[in-house]
Design an enzyme around this catalytic site. Structure first.
Site, PDB file in Angstrom:
ATOM      1  N   ASP A   1       0.859  -1.186   0.000  1.00  0.00           N
ATOM      2  CA  ASP A   1       0.000   0.000   0.000  1.00  0.00           C
ATOM      3  C   ASP A   1       0.890   1.230   0.000  1.00  0.00           C
ATOM      4  O   ASP A   1       2.092   1.162   0.256  1.00  0.00           O
ATOM      5  CB  ASP A   1      -0.937   0.008   1.215  1.00  0.00           C
ATOM      6  CG  ASP A   1      -1.912   1.194   1.191  1.00  0.00           C
ATOM      7  OD1 ASP A   1      -2.388   1.544   0.093  1.00  0.00           O
ATOM      8  OD2 ASP A   1      -2.173   1.785   2.246  1.00  0.00           O
ATOM      9  N   SER A   2       0.260   2.381  -0.232  1.00  0.00           N
ATOM     10  CA  SER A   2       0.974   3.656  -0.181  1.00  0.00           C
ATOM     11  C   SER A   2       1.328   4.039   1.246  1.00  0.00           C
ATOM     12  O   SER A   2       2.157   4.920   1.462  1.00  0.00           O
ATOM     13  CB  SER A   2       0.105   4.761  -0.785  1.00  0.00           C
ATOM     14  OG  SER A   2      -1.088   4.907  -0.023  1.00  0.00           O
TER      15      SER A   2
ATOM     16  N   GLY B   1      -2.391   9.170  -3.800  1.00  0.00           N
ATOM     17  CA  GLY B   1      -3.636   9.699  -4.346  1.00  0.00           C
ATOM     18  C   GLY B   1      -3.524  11.025  -5.061  1.00  0.00           C
ATOM     19  O   GLY B   1      -4.448  11.426  -5.776  1.00  0.00           O
TER      20      GLY B   1
ATOM     21  N   CYS C   1      -4.238  -1.291  -2.329  1.00  0.00           N
ATOM     22  CA  CYS C   1      -4.263   0.151  -2.566  1.00  0.00           C
ATOM     23  C   CYS C   1      -5.088   0.373  -3.826  1.00  0.00           C
ATOM     24  O   CYS C   1      -4.743  -0.147  -4.893  1.00  0.00           O
ATOM     25  CB  CYS C   1      -2.836   0.663  -2.760  1.00  0.00           C
ATOM     26  SG  CYS C   1      -2.709   2.402  -3.240  1.00  0.00           S
TER      27      CYS C   1
ATOM     28  N   THR D   1      -5.583   3.174  -5.494  1.00  0.00           N
ATOM     29  CA  THR D   1      -4.880   4.032  -6.449  1.00  0.00           C
ATOM     30  C   THR D   1      -3.875   3.226  -7.262  1.00  0.00           C
ATOM     31  O   THR D   1      -3.785   3.361  -8.491  1.00  0.00           O
ATOM     32  CB  THR D   1      -4.182   5.188  -5.715  1.00  0.00           C
ATOM     33  OG1 THR D   1      -5.156   5.944  -4.996  1.00  0.00           O
ATOM     34  CG2 THR D   1      -3.457   6.104  -6.686  1.00  0.00           C
TER      35      THR D   1
ATOM     36  N   CYS E   1     -10.799   3.204  -0.708  1.00  0.00           N
ATOM     37  CA  CYS E   1      -9.408   3.434  -0.304  1.00  0.00           C
ATOM     38  C   CYS E   1      -9.205   2.560   0.919  1.00  0.00           C
ATOM     39  O   CYS E   1     -10.049   2.557   1.828  1.00  0.00           O
ATOM     40  CB  CYS E   1      -9.174   4.906   0.034  1.00  0.00           C
ATOM     41  SG  CYS E   1      -7.557   5.243   0.776  1.00  0.00           S
TER      42      CYS E   1
END
EC number: 5.1.1.3
Length: 268
Positions: free
Chosen positions: A10-11, A43, A73, A75, A184
């Protein structure tokens, strides 16, 4: 049987919502998680940059001999899923199609609401996927980027969190929905605030649950389930390790956690 770990990326900390569901639904699987806090947020980045970061994380996970990659994630799923699937010799699962399927299982008529990052919303990922799965289903998509920062900075459960969430979700007062996709992976950690803002009759869809169900189905079909009695969870941050540790302590179930740092750059 395949006791290699599942890779999750994930970010930032949002992907821990997917790790938590893995703990619940796949309790004998080990996990290697990368939270790319050093490049947070995804994002607000363009798709090409997110794609390169995701490919670099995929290469990192492959070096750690994962048997599967879960892109936890939205995005990165929107920007990089086909590229990751083409580049890696392992199955790669994203969160958008499972999330869309879960929403349509609850609400076949719509309109279906979606809250997501600016990049996911701009990409039109959920409306396009829902249109492919159930043509003509109306979708109301809203970018709620400030909510991501609330989670990343450990402010869930505060008055500030409720204030931001309520302001961000005003759209759904004017345009009511019965089903709302938390598009998200940070947002399940704001579920109480979201529910309070939109009302208790709105069904909240957490794509993590359907994503992990998809992963479990693949592992079962390919006789690749793990059988660790006491699995290890290896969690890497590319940025703020204390924030990752706080997120693990706050949101994950009990387990054996090894935390460390990773260096991820575009094009690694």
């Amino acid at each position: 049987m395949d006791n290699r770990p599942i890779g999750v990326m994930d970010s930032g900390l949002g992907g821990l919502s997917v790790v938590r569901v893995i703990q619940q639904k796949l309790p004998n699987e080990e996990v290697i998680f990368v939270g790319d806090q050093g490049h947070f947020p995804y994002g607000t980045k363009d798709q090409a940059e997110v794609r390169q970061l995701a490919l670099s994380i995929g290469a990192f996970l492959l070096k750690h001999d994962v048997k599967m990659m879960v892109v936890a994630c939205n995005t990165a799923t929107a920007a990089a899923l086909p590229a990751l699937q083409a580049a890696l010799p392992i199955p790669v699962i994203g969160v958008i199609e499972p999330g869309a399927r879960a929403a349509l299982a609850q609400d076949k008529k719509g309109p279906i609401g979606v809250i997501a990052t600016t990049a996911t919303t701009t990409a039109g990922a959920y409306p396009a996927t829902i249109e492919r799965l159930a043509p003509g289903t109306p979708v109301i998509a809203k970018a709620t980027q400030p909510m991501v920062e609330i989670v990343e900075h450990g402010q869930t459960g505060t008055a500030k969190a409720q204030e931001v969430v309520s302001e961000q979700l005003m759209t759904f007062k004017e345009h009511p929905v019965k089903t709302l996709i938390m598009g998200c992976t940070h947002f399940p950690f704001l579920a109480p605030e979201i529910s309070k803002a939109v009302g208790p009759t709105v069904a909240l869809v957490d794509p993590a649950k359907e994503t992990v169900a998809t992963a479990k189905s693949w592992l079962e079909q390919h006789q690749a389930m793990g059988n660790h009695a006491h699995p290890n969870y290896h969690l890497y941050s590319t940025g703020n390790l204390p924030d990752l540790r706080a997120g693990v302590n706050k949101w994950l179930l009990s387990g054996h956690f090894d935390l460390g740092t990773a260096q991820i750059e575009e094009g690694d």
